[in-house]
Design an enzyme around this catalytic site. Structure first.
Site, PDB file in Angstrom:
ATOM      1  N   CYS A  85     -16.121  21.751 -15.927  1.00  0.00           N
ATOM      2  CA  CYS A  85     -15.995  22.531 -14.699  1.00  0.00           C
ATOM      3  C   CYS A  85     -17.382  22.901 -14.154  1.00  0.00           C
ATOM      4  O   CYS A  85     -18.127  22.019 -13.748  1.00  0.00           O
ATOM      5  CB  CYS A  85     -15.116  23.758 -14.931  1.00  0.00           C
ATOM      6  SG  CYS A  85     -14.565  24.533 -13.381  1.00  0.00           S
ATOM      7  N   HIS A 196     -10.291  21.097 -16.486  1.00  0.00           N
ATOM      8  CA  HIS A 196     -10.375  21.748 -17.796  1.00  0.00           C
ATOM      9  C   HIS A 196      -9.497  21.002 -18.804  1.00  0.00           C
ATOM     10  O   HIS A 196      -8.280  21.225 -18.836  1.00  0.00           O
ATOM     11  CB  HIS A 196      -9.906  23.199 -17.705  1.00  0.00           C
ATOM     12  CG  HIS A 196     -10.852  24.103 -16.997  1.00  0.00           C
ATOM     13  ND1 HIS A 196     -11.883  24.749 -17.643  1.00  0.00           N
ATOM     14  CD2 HIS A 196     -10.927  24.467 -15.695  1.00  0.00           C
ATOM     15  CE1 HIS A 196     -12.548  25.485 -16.767  1.00  0.00           C
ATOM     16  NE2 HIS A 196     -11.998  25.323 -15.578  1.00  0.00           N
ATOM     17  N   GLU A 198      -9.187  21.531 -21.956  1.00  0.00           N
ATOM     18  CA  GLU A 198      -8.590  22.475 -22.912  1.00  0.00           C
ATOM     19  C   GLU A 198      -7.393  23.223 -22.326  1.00  0.00           C
ATOM     20  O   GLU A 198      -6.630  23.863 -23.060  1.00  0.00           O
ATOM     21  CB  GLU A 198      -9.647  23.475 -23.405  1.00  0.00           C
ATOM     22  CG  GLU A 198     -10.125  24.482 -22.403  1.00  0.00           C
ATOM     23  CD  GLU A 198     -11.114  23.918 -21.386  1.00  0.00           C
ATOM     24  OE1 GLU A 198     -11.444  24.641 -20.432  1.00  0.00           O
ATOM     25  OE2 GLU A 198     -11.556  22.753 -21.557  1.00  0.00           O
TER      26      GLU A 198
END
Length: 218
Positions: A85, A196, A198
């Site tokens: 990001c 992202h 994750e």
């Protein structure tokens, strides 16, 4: 003899989703730890540069923590780095946020803001949604995206996007309300995503795993 795990530093510059990135690393077996110490960065086998927030503030924090030279030195020597990001954006030359701010300049390009309107159509900024990533001419087979399919969905939250100089580093693109932008890059030891991983379920976590495998970190 048990293999000694290599160390991965998640760089803490006081802007970032450190906990979720660390959890993703632990889930796939990466020996990661969070640090804002330049000596840890200089001795690490690989780096992760996460981040959520303002580009100018991020660069100011990195400068105040005396981390810029350490990051540049490691990456230019070939140490793997994974930007996420804001961490992707910081790798580039400069940002147009609040006028102009210089980045790490490890890859040539500019960070631009999504317009509020395109062809008389209102655009909601920031871009917060699950959106598709795709490639028109670059294979993912040798990249951390190797378990993903073209047009898989990843999770995005950002108001700015990167415009690399040339297309050589672009791994994927994404379309948001008619604006096609670079959503991940790969260049030698540098890999980074605007989305992202994750926060992108199992396929996102596979990106961490394959990044680690490609760089012999697990």
């Amino acid at each position: 003899m048990e293999k000694v795990k290599k160390s991965v530093v998640i760089i803490d510059y006081q802007l970032g989703n450190l906990f979720s990135v660390n959890q993703a690393c632990r889930h796939v077996g990466i020996n990661a730890f969070i640090s804002s110490n330049k000596d840890d960065i200089l001795s690490a086998d690989a780096l992760i540069l996460p981040g959520v927030g303002a580009f100018m503030q991020a660069m100011s924090n990195l400068n105040n923590l005396d981390l810029i030279d350490a990051i540049n030195k490691k990456v230019r020597r070939g140490t793997p780095i994974f930007g996420i990001c804001l961490g992707l954006q910081l790798l580039f030359t400069k940002s147009e946020e609040f006028g102009s701010a210089n980045g790490l300049d490890l890859i040539s390009g500019t960070i631009k803001k999504f317009p509020n309107k395109l062809k008389n159509k209102e655009i909601k900024v920031p871009h917060i949604m699950w959106n598709q990533i795709y490639s028109q001419n670059k294979s993912w087979n040798e990249s951390p995206l190797k378990e993903l399919n073209n047009f898989d969905f990843m999770y995005f939250i950002h108001s700015y996007y990167v415009e690399p100089t040339g297309n050589n580093s672009i791994l994927t693109k994404t379309n948001y309300d008619g604006i096609e932008f670079c959503s991940s890059i790969i260049k030698n030891n540098i890999f980074a995503t605007q989305f992202h991983p994750e926060k992108s379920a199992d396929k996102g976590i596979s990106i961490y795993k394959n990044w680690a495998l490609i760089n012999d970190l697990i």
